[in-house]
Design an enzyme around this catalytic site. Structure first.
Site, PDB file in Angstrom:
ATOM      1  N   LYS A 180       2.258   2.394   5.830  1.00  0.00           N
ATOM      2  CA  LYS A 180       3.464   2.038   5.061  1.00  0.00           C
ATOM      3  C   LYS A 180       4.413   1.085   5.781  1.00  0.00           C
ATOM      4  CE  LYS A 180       2.859   3.250   1.762  1.00  0.00           C
ATOM      5  NZ  LYS A 180       1.744   2.629   0.969  1.00  0.00           N
ATOM      6  N   SER A 181       3.850   0.269   6.635  1.00  0.00           N
ATOM      7  CA  SER A 181       4.687  -0.649   7.420  1.00  0.00           C
ATOM      8  C   SER A 181       4.586  -2.104   6.966  1.00  0.00           C
ATOM      9  CB  SER A 181       4.291  -0.564   8.900  1.00  0.00           C
ATOM     10  OG  SER A 181       4.437   0.749   9.356  1.00  0.00           O
ATOM     11  N   GLY A 182       3.790  -2.351   5.918  1.00  0.00           N
ATOM     12  CA  GLY A 182       3.667  -3.733   5.448  1.00  0.00           C
ATOM     13  C   GLY A 182       2.297  -4.344   5.697  1.00  0.00           C
ATOM     14  N   HIS A 195      -5.243   1.343  10.606  1.00  0.00           N
ATOM     15  CA  HIS A 195      -4.028   2.114  10.937  1.00  0.00           C
ATOM     16  C   HIS A 195      -4.234   2.856  12.260  1.00  0.00           C
ATOM     17  CE1 HIS A 195      -2.081   1.194   7.251  1.00  0.00           C
ATOM     18  NE2 HIS A 195      -2.793   1.982   6.473  1.00  0.00           N
ATOM     19  N   SER A 253       8.828   5.637   2.731  1.00  0.00           N
ATOM     20  CA  SER A 253       7.693   5.041   2.024  1.00  0.00           C
ATOM     21  C   SER A 253       6.455   5.949   2.112  1.00  0.00           C
ATOM     22  CB  SER A 253       7.398   3.658   2.630  1.00  0.00           C
ATOM     23  OG  SER A 253       6.347   3.031   1.951  1.00  0.00           O
ATOM     24  N   ARG A 286       7.464  -1.426  11.206  1.00  0.00           N
ATOM     25  CA  ARG A 286       8.619  -1.272  10.307  1.00  0.00           C
ATOM     26  C   ARG A 286       9.492  -0.154  10.856  1.00  0.00           C
ATOM     27  NH1 ARG A 286       8.020   0.295   3.843  1.00  0.00           N
ATOM     28  NH2 ARG A 286      10.048  -0.534   3.201  1.00  0.00           N
ATOM     29  N   LYS A 325      -8.420  -4.508   8.394  1.00  0.00           N
ATOM     30  CA  LYS A 325      -7.157  -3.748   8.500  1.00  0.00           C
ATOM     31  C   LYS A 325      -7.414  -2.410   9.178  1.00  0.00           C
ATOM     32  CE  LYS A 325      -5.140  -0.726   5.318  1.00  0.00           C
ATOM     33  NZ  LYS A 325      -4.614  -0.336   4.006  1.00  0.00           N
TER      34      LYS A 325
HETATM   35  P1  A3P Z   1       8.010   0.807  -0.020  1.00  0.00           P
HETATM   36  O1  A3P Z   1       7.310   2.100  -0.324  1.00  0.00           O
HETATM   37  O2  A3P Z   1       9.227   1.009   0.827  1.00  0.00           O
HETATM   38  O3  A3P Z   1       8.300   0.013  -1.225  1.00  0.00           O
HETATM   39  P2  A3P Z   1       1.464  -0.722   3.493  1.00  0.00           P
HETATM   40  O4  A3P Z   1       0.941  -1.904   2.780  1.00  0.00           O
HETATM   41  O5  A3P Z   1       1.353  -0.834   4.979  1.00  0.00           O
HETATM   42  O6  A3P Z   1       0.905   0.538   2.926  1.00  0.00           O
HETATM   43  O7  A3P Z   1       3.048  -0.683   3.230  1.00  0.00           O
HETATM   44  C1  A3P Z   1       3.520  -0.451   1.926  1.00  0.00           C
HETATM   45  C2  A3P Z   1       5.001  -0.778   1.879  1.00  0.00           C
HETATM   46  O8  A3P Z   1       5.158  -2.200   1.958  1.00  0.00           O
HETATM   47  C3  A3P Z   1       5.644  -0.340   0.556  1.00  0.00           C
HETATM   48  O9  A3P Z   1       7.013  -0.071   0.883  1.00  0.00           O
HETATM   49  C4  A3P Z   1       5.485  -1.607  -0.259  1.00  0.00           C
HETATM   50  O10 A3P Z   1       6.323  -1.692  -1.373  1.00  0.00           O
HETATM   51  C5  A3P Z   1       5.844  -2.648   0.805  1.00  0.00           C
HETATM   52  N1  A3P Z   1       5.404  -4.007   0.445  1.00  0.00           N
HETATM   53  C6  A3P Z   1       4.192  -4.416   0.044  1.00  0.00           C
HETATM   54  N2  A3P Z   1       4.200  -5.734  -0.227  1.00  0.00           N
HETATM   55  C7  A3P Z   1       5.465  -6.162   0.013  1.00  0.00           C
HETATM   56  C8  A3P Z   1       6.114  -7.435  -0.105  1.00  0.00           C
HETATM   57  N3  A3P Z   1       5.479  -8.518  -0.511  1.00  0.00           N
HETATM   58  N4  A3P Z   1       7.422  -7.497   0.231  1.00  0.00           N
HETATM   59  C9  A3P Z   1       8.094  -6.409   0.657  1.00  0.00           C
HETATM   60  N5  A3P Z   1       7.532  -5.184   0.773  1.00  0.00           N
HETATM   61  C10 A3P Z   1       6.231  -5.060   0.450  1.00  0.00           C
END
Ligand code: A3P
Length: 295
Positions: A47-49, A108, A138, A130, A106
């Protein structure tokens, strides 16, 4: 042996790290994986992007061509290294056999579980981090909609599990520290979700340079535009609408949920925040990673 596909998996501890049981079973094969030197590894605590970073890298590798980057779901365009085939058509390792380098991979996994082949082959690696508070929020929502892992339970106890490393892929604190300490020695590009939000163009250019690419301003602008939260949210090849409801039930929460910095403020009580900060100070002392919890 038959596997009950409906049962939500639990964790098994591997070298002190909690992994979903079906991922833990796969870990020896993952450790032995031998990448190609042109493969690009994208690492992140959950959940870090990571989805965002994968989309940026895929677009960079394809000169910002939106059509090419909609050729397949993001899970096909980038292999999830440690994923097993228990809940997917193919494991990450099987998927990799069918992909042609340079492959986007990818993971984790914390740094100590990354296959040594990536370092031996001097593969490029981008690690996206993040801030802990937005990550735990998240991750909490993700547990609710992700039917392939344990349930979230109440928020209060979820935060406790996050702090004590009881969630999948171990403690956030050790994860971000592990990659930070090795970033120079292993030539890892360490980027921050908050920086991407603040100035996506600057960060896309950083990633481009790291990958030894040189794209025109027009292409860079297009990549920035295609990877905004709003655009990825409606991109059917990036927003996980391609997976079944038994995997991610997006009627509960969207995978592309809010995409904000500072959303934690609407979830933490002042007491929870103070307790979290106290624990954070202890775990992050003697290291200065410039995390930001607001912009
Ligand atoms: P939130 O739940 O805070 O919205 P991962 O891809 O590592 O699983 O991380 C998911 C998080 O990244 C989610 O956060 C998701 O909405 C956010 N995310 C994915 N694409 C994004 C983008 N283009 N811009 C900003 N946040 C993004």
């Amino acid at each position: 042996m038959s596997v009950n596909q409906d049962a939500r998996p639990d964790f098994v501890t591997v070298k002190g790290i909690n992994l979903l049981d079906h991922i833990a079973k796969n870990i020896d094969a993952v450790s032995a994986f031998c990448p190609h030197s042109s493969d690009i590894l994208i690492g992140a605590y959950p959940k870090s992007g990571s989805t965002w970073t994968v989309e940026i890298v895929d677009l960079l590798l394809h000169n910002g061509d939106a059509e090419t980057c909609r050729r397949a779901p993001i899970t096909v365009r980038a292999a999830f290294l440690e994923a097993s085939d228990r809940l997917r058509p193919k494991s990450g390792l099987d998927q990799l056999k069918e992909m042609v380098p340079p492959r986007i991979i990818k993971t984790h996994l914390p740094i100590q579980l990354v296959p040594v082949g990536f370092w031996e082959k001097k593969c490029k690696m981008i690690y996206v981090a993040r801030n802990a508070k937005d990550t735990v929020v998240s991750y909490f929502y993700f547990h609710d909609m992700n039917k392939t892992g344990p349930e979230a339970g109440p928020w209060q106890s979820f935060v406790h599990k996050f702090m004590s490393g009881e969630l999948g892929w171990g403690t956030w604190h050790d994860h971000v520290k592990g990659y930070w300490r090795e970033r120079e020695k292993k030539n890892i590009l360490y980027i921050f979700y908050e920086d991407l939000k603040e100035n996506p163009r600057r960060e896309v250019e950083r990633i481009m340079r790291y990958l030894d690419l040189s794209l025109s301003d027009e292409v860079i602008n297009r990549i920035v535009e295609l990877t905004t939260f709003q655009n990825m949210k409606i991109n059917p090849m990036a927003n996980y609408s391609f997976v079944s409801k038994n995997t991610y039930d997006q009627s509960i929460t969207k995978f592309m949920r809010k995409g904000q910095v500072g959303d934690w403020k609407t979830h933490f009580t002042p007491e929870q925040s103070a307790k979290f900060d106290e624990d954070y100070e202890k775990k992050m002392k003697n290291i200065n990673i410039p995390f930001r919890t607001q912009l």
